[in-house]
Design a protein around this motif. Structure first.
Motif, PDB file in Angstrom:
ATOM      1  N   THR A 261      -3.946  18.436  48.046  1.00 52.15           N
ATOM      2  CA  THR A 261      -2.999  18.031  48.749  1.00 52.15           C
ATOM      3  C   THR A 261      -2.857  16.488  48.562  1.00 52.15           C
ATOM      4  OG1 THR A 261      -3.662  19.566  50.816  1.00 52.15           O
ATOM      5  CG2 THR A 261      -2.684  17.069  51.398  1.00 52.15           C
ATOM      6  N   ARG A 262      -3.779  15.732  48.194  1.00 51.15           N
ATOM      7  CA  ARG A 262      -3.623  14.419  47.460  1.00 51.15           C
ATOM      8  C   ARG A 262      -2.748  14.309  46.421  1.00 51.15           C
ATOM      9  NH1 ARG A 262      -4.246   9.481  49.171  1.00 51.15           N
ATOM     10  NH2 ARG A 262      -6.006  10.416  50.681  1.00 51.15           N
ATOM     11  N   LEU A 263      -2.950  15.385  45.547  1.00 42.72           N
ATOM     12  CA  LEU A 263      -2.064  15.214  44.240  1.00 42.72           C
ATOM     13  C   LEU A 263      -0.756  15.779  44.574  1.00 42.72           C
ATOM     14  CD1 LEU A 263      -4.659  17.046  41.700  1.00 42.72           C
ATOM     15  CD2 LEU A 263      -4.043  14.589  41.757  1.00 42.72           C
ATOM     16  N   LYS A 264      -0.417  16.495  45.593  1.00 40.52           N
ATOM     17  CA  LYS A 264       0.964  17.029  45.737  1.00 40.52           C
ATOM     18  C   LYS A 264       1.589  15.868  46.397  1.00 40.52           C
ATOM     19  CE  LYS A 264       0.357  21.722  46.335  1.00 40.52           C
ATOM     20  NZ  LYS A 264      -0.140  23.105  47.184  1.00 40.52           N
ATOM     21  N   ARG A 265       1.001  14.969  47.190  1.00 42.42           N
ATOM     22  CA  ARG A 265       1.342  13.713  47.688  1.00 42.42           C
ATOM     23  C   ARG A 265       1.758  12.825  46.769  1.00 42.42           C
ATOM     24  NH1 ARG A 265      -2.704  11.926  51.230  1.00 42.42           N
ATOM     25  NH2 ARG A 265      -2.123  13.510  52.500  1.00 42.42           N
ATOM     26  N   SER A 266       0.841  12.613  45.654  1.00 41.17           N
ATOM     27  CA  SER A 266       1.094  11.685  44.601  1.00 41.17           C
ATOM     28  C   SER A 266       2.304  11.998  43.783  1.00 41.17           C
ATOM     29  CB  SER A 266      -0.090  11.858  43.553  1.00 41.17           C
ATOM     30  OG  SER A 266      -1.147  11.265  44.441  1.00 41.17           O
TER      31      SER A 266
ATOM     32  N   VAL B 196       9.866   7.651  43.140  1.00 47.11           N
ATOM     33  CA  VAL B 196      10.236   6.583  42.154  1.00 47.11           C
ATOM     34  C   VAL B 196      11.126   7.065  41.208  1.00 47.11           C
ATOM     35  CG1 VAL B 196       8.920   5.148  40.409  1.00 47.11           C
ATOM     36  CG2 VAL B 196       7.611   5.694  42.373  1.00 47.11           C
ATOM     37  N   LEU B 197      11.116   8.099  40.749  1.00 45.33           N
ATOM     38  CA  LEU B 197      12.208   8.402  39.681  1.00 45.33           C
ATOM     39  C   LEU B 197      13.548   8.395  40.510  1.00 45.33           C
ATOM     40  CD1 LEU B 197      10.347  11.479  38.022  1.00 45.33           C
ATOM     41  CD2 LEU B 197      11.001   9.300  37.123  1.00 45.33           C
ATOM     42  N   ARG B 198      13.541   8.867  41.833  1.00 46.44           N
ATOM     43  CA  ARG B 198      14.877   8.702  42.477  1.00 46.44           C
ATOM     44  C   ARG B 198      15.236   7.431  42.652  1.00 46.44           C
ATOM     45  NH1 ARG B 198      12.514  13.000  45.154  1.00 46.44           N
ATOM     46  NH2 ARG B 198      11.828  11.678  46.900  1.00 46.44           N
ATOM     47  N   MET B 199      14.371   6.497  42.957  1.00 45.42           N
ATOM     48  CA  MET B 199      14.874   4.928  43.051  1.00 45.42           C
ATOM     49  C   MET B 199      15.224   4.407  41.790  1.00 45.42           C
ATOM     50  SD  MET B 199      11.313   3.905  45.315  1.00 45.42           S
ATOM     51  CE  MET B 199      11.971   2.156  45.486  1.00 45.42           C
ATOM     52  N   MET B 200      14.697   4.895  40.797  1.00 44.02           N
ATOM     53  CA  MET B 200      15.205   4.407  39.305  1.00 44.02           C
ATOM     54  C   MET B 200      16.655   4.649  39.378  1.00 44.02           C
ATOM     55  SD  MET B 200      11.639   4.318  37.090  1.00 44.02           S
ATOM     56  CE  MET B 200      12.505   3.291  35.812  1.00 44.02           C
TER      57      MET B 200
ATOM     58  N   ASP C 246      11.023  -3.107  44.402  1.00 42.05           N
ATOM     59  CA  ASP C 246      10.904  -1.873  45.274  1.00 42.05           C
ATOM     60  C   ASP C 246      10.158  -0.947  44.340  1.00 42.05           C
ATOM     61  OD1 ASP C 246      11.933  -3.269  47.240  1.00 42.05           O
ATOM     62  OD2 ASP C 246      13.942  -2.087  47.155  1.00 42.05           O
ATOM     63  N   VAL C 247      10.589  -0.530  43.222  1.00 40.63           N
ATOM     64  CA  VAL C 247      10.031   0.393  42.266  1.00 40.63           C
ATOM     65  C   VAL C 247       8.500   0.125  42.118  1.00 40.63           C
ATOM     66  CG1 VAL C 247       9.933   1.507  40.163  1.00 40.63           C
ATOM     67  CG2 VAL C 247      12.262   0.944  41.131  1.00 40.63           C
TER      68      VAL C 247
ATOM     69  N   LEU D  81       5.342   2.283  42.740  1.00 44.06           N
ATOM     70  CA  LEU D  81       4.351   2.676  41.739  1.00 44.06           C
ATOM     71  C   LEU D  81       2.928   2.416  42.048  1.00 44.06           C
ATOM     72  CD1 LEU D  81       6.467   2.013  38.582  1.00 44.06           C
ATOM     73  CD2 LEU D  81       5.495   3.963  39.152  1.00 44.06           C
ATOM     74  N   SER D  82       2.854   1.421  42.804  1.00 40.15           N
ATOM     75  CA  SER D  82       1.359   0.809  43.201  1.00 40.15           C
ATOM     76  C   SER D  82       0.792   1.895  44.077  1.00 40.15           C
ATOM     77  CB  SER D  82       1.283  -0.464  43.739  1.00 40.15           C
ATOM     78  OG  SER D  82       0.241  -0.859  44.315  1.00 40.15           O
ATOM     79  N   ALA D  83       1.451   2.319  45.163  1.00 41.27           N
ATOM     80  CA  ALA D  83       1.256   3.463  46.094  1.00 41.27           C
ATOM     81  C   ALA D  83       0.832   4.835  45.365  1.00 41.27           C
ATOM     82  CB  ALA D  83       2.456   3.746  46.832  1.00 41.27           C
TER      83      ALA D  83
END
Length: 90
Positions: free
Chosen positions: A16-21, A28-32, A40-41, A45-47
């Motif tokens: 579950t944690r890895l899927k969330r990551s 992040v890729l969509r933001m870029m 913002d990126v 990425l920090s999250a």
């Protein structure tokens, strides 16, 4: 965090944690792609990094718990406390 033998940390929790990551990284890729500001990126990425760090700690906690199965009750309580502290640290 309650201990239930080898289920201290389940594979499901780790997955579950890895899927969330993975979802955060896709974001992040969509933001870029959308040309979002660097700041913002970097926040996102920090999250992602924090989420991956947590997943690593869960894997370590599970491995330690699996490797120490059969400890005396007092030793098990001490280990549980140490694992709880590990999971709470950054």
């Amino acid at each position: 965090m309650a201990t239930t033998g080898s289920n201290y940390v389940t594979s499901k929790q780790i997955q579950t944690r890895l899927k969330r990551s993975a979802g955060q990284l896709d974001g992040v890729l969509r933001m870029m792609d959308d040309g979002r500001p660097c700041e913002d990126v970097l926040v996102q990425l920090s999250a992602v990094k924090s989420s991956i760090d947590k997943a690593m700690k869960l894997v370590i906690a599970r491995n330690i718990n699996d490797c120490t199965d059969g400890l005396a009750a007092d030793s098990e309580r001490q280990l549980e406390h140490a694992l709880d502290l590990l999971l709470k640290t950054k």
